[in-house]
Enzyme design. Structure first.
Site, mmCIF file in Angstrom:
data_model
loop_
_atom_site.group_PDB
_atom_site.id
_atom_site.type_symbol
_atom_site.label_atom_id
_atom_site.label_comp_id
_atom_site.label_asym_id
_atom_site.label_seq_id
_atom_site.Cartn_x
_atom_site.Cartn_y
_atom_site.Cartn_z
ATOM 1 N N ARG A 2 -5.101 -7.891 -1.371
ATOM 2 C CA ARG A 2 -4.506 -6.722 -0.714
ATOM 3 C C ARG A 2 -4.392 -5.516 -1.628
ATOM 4 O O ARG A 2 -4.198 -4.396 -1.166
ATOM 5 C CB ARG A 2 -3.138 -7.078 -0.124
ATOM 6 C CG ARG A 2 -2.097 -7.429 -1.166
ATOM 7 C CD ARG A 2 -0.827 -7.963 -0.519
ATOM 8 N NE ARG A 2 0.115 -8.433 -1.514
ATOM 9 C CZ ARG A 2 1.019 -7.655 -2.103
ATOM 10 N NH1 ARG A 2 1.096 -6.379 -1.803
ATOM 11 N NH2 ARG A 2 1.842 -8.145 -3.002
ATOM 12 N N ARG A 15 -2.050 8.924 -3.634
ATOM 13 C CA ARG A 15 -0.677 8.471 -3.838
ATOM 14 C C ARG A 15 0.133 9.384 -4.759
ATOM 15 O O ARG A 15 1.332 9.148 -4.953
ATOM 16 C CB ARG A 15 -0.690 7.058 -4.457
ATOM 17 C CG ARG A 15 -0.835 5.887 -3.499
ATOM 18 C CD ARG A 15 0.457 5.505 -2.790
ATOM 19 N NE ARG A 15 1.619 5.519 -3.636
ATOM 20 C CZ ARG A 15 1.985 4.554 -4.467
ATOM 21 N NH1 ARG A 15 1.257 3.465 -4.568
ATOM 22 N NH2 ARG A 15 3.084 4.665 -5.204
#
Length: 316
Positions: A2, A15
């Site tokens: 993930r 981000r």
């Protein structure tokens, strides 16, 4: 795994100035972050960008992800009053995640999307310890000294994980993966008594969707049979045991996922290539093999290395 996108420069740029959990609840951002490694590396499936503690945060718990540390809980949960004060996760509280899943299903086209949730034991460990733990002392002590309290806590967390996964599946996810990151800290006896019933509740709770269910933990070579018994169609294997040995432990027939050691992504290409070829060969002992890492992508890995690994696997 993930964390497939976190080594990418495009991920770090997106981000900038955005907290991890904020990104997980922003439908457009979580969709874009999930797409990035699929575009960059040409992998065969996407796995939802999320975090183990997202359903806890969504339900209203005071929890944050501290850079360099991990999930930190403001008030550890260690007694009956704290357990019974835990909120119930409602589907509308993860509606923004489901919205992101909907965007992904549309954009991925024929590429499958794997949904994601943390398993009850790993969620409980964060709540009881107050954050990441090397030995899980408080968690194990509570399990053994107050088993009824433990089972009530784990049952509530199973309900949260199930609500979270169902929201993803209702929005169009093609498979799910249940991460029990820290289950390897347990003996098989403790796993079967304290953990398996609650993970089974989650995995059986999504059985009606008819999608593949992947179950993964770190250091779980001694738990593989029990983890499959919890309801897994695919058993994730970390790098500590060979895949053919994992299949032998699983009775000679299994579908497995894994299991390249992430540290070897830093090795010279001839070394890494040999490891990839070995793992693919060992995986032929299984009924089915999803080539993957044995845990998450280290943030410092050169993205080109992952692309070469994907290309090599596709060529074999």
């Amino acid at each position: 795994m993930r964390q497939a996108g976190r080594s990418l420069p495009e991920y770090r740029k997106l981000r900038e100035g955005v907290a991890m959990l904020d990104a997980c609840f922003d439908p457009e951002m979580l969709a874009e972050i999930t797409m990035q490694p699929v575009r960059r590396h040409g992998v065969d499936a996407a796995i939802l960008f999320s975090d183990i503690v997202v359903p806890l945060k969504a339900a209203g718990l005071d929890i944050d992800i501290v850079p360099g540390t991990g999930p930190v809980v403001a008030e550890p949960v260690r007694d009956l009053a704290a357990v019974r004060a835990l909120p119930v996760l409602e589907p509308e509280q993860v509606a923004r995640v489901a919205e992101g899943v909907g965007l992904l299903v549309e954009r991925l086209g024929t590429t499958p999307l794997i949904g994601f949730a943390g398993a009850p034991f790993t969620l409980a460990s964060y709540l009881i310890e107050g954050g990441p733990s090397r030995n899980h002392e408080h968690t194990k002590a509570l399990m053994h000294s107050e088993p009824a309290l433990w089972h009530e806590l784990a049952g509530r967390l199973a309900d949260m994980a199930l609500t979270f996964l169902r929201a993803q599946l209702d929005a169009g996810a093609d498979a799910i993966q249940l991460f029990d990151s820290w289950a390897g800290a347990l003996s098989e006896r403790d796993y079967r008594e304290f953990v398996l019933p609650h993970s089974a509740k989650v995995l059986s709770g999504v059985a009606g969707y008819g999608v593949p269910r992947i179950h993964f933990g770190v250091g779980t070579g001694e738990l593989l049979v029990a983890m499959r018994e919890a309801g897994a169609d695919v058993v994730g294997v970390d790098w500590r045991i060979p895949l053919d040995e994992a299949v032998r432990r699983l009775g000679g027939s299994a579908t497995v996922q894994g299991n390249l050691d992430p540290a070897l992504l830093y090795a010279p290409w001839p070394v890494l290539e040999a490891e990839v070829r070995r793992i693919v060969e060992e995986g032929r002992a299984a009924e089915g093999h999803i080539f993957n890492l044995g845990h998450g992508v280290p943030p410092g890995v050169e993205p080109e290395v992952l692309t070469r690994v994907a290309e090599l696997v596709h060529s074999l």
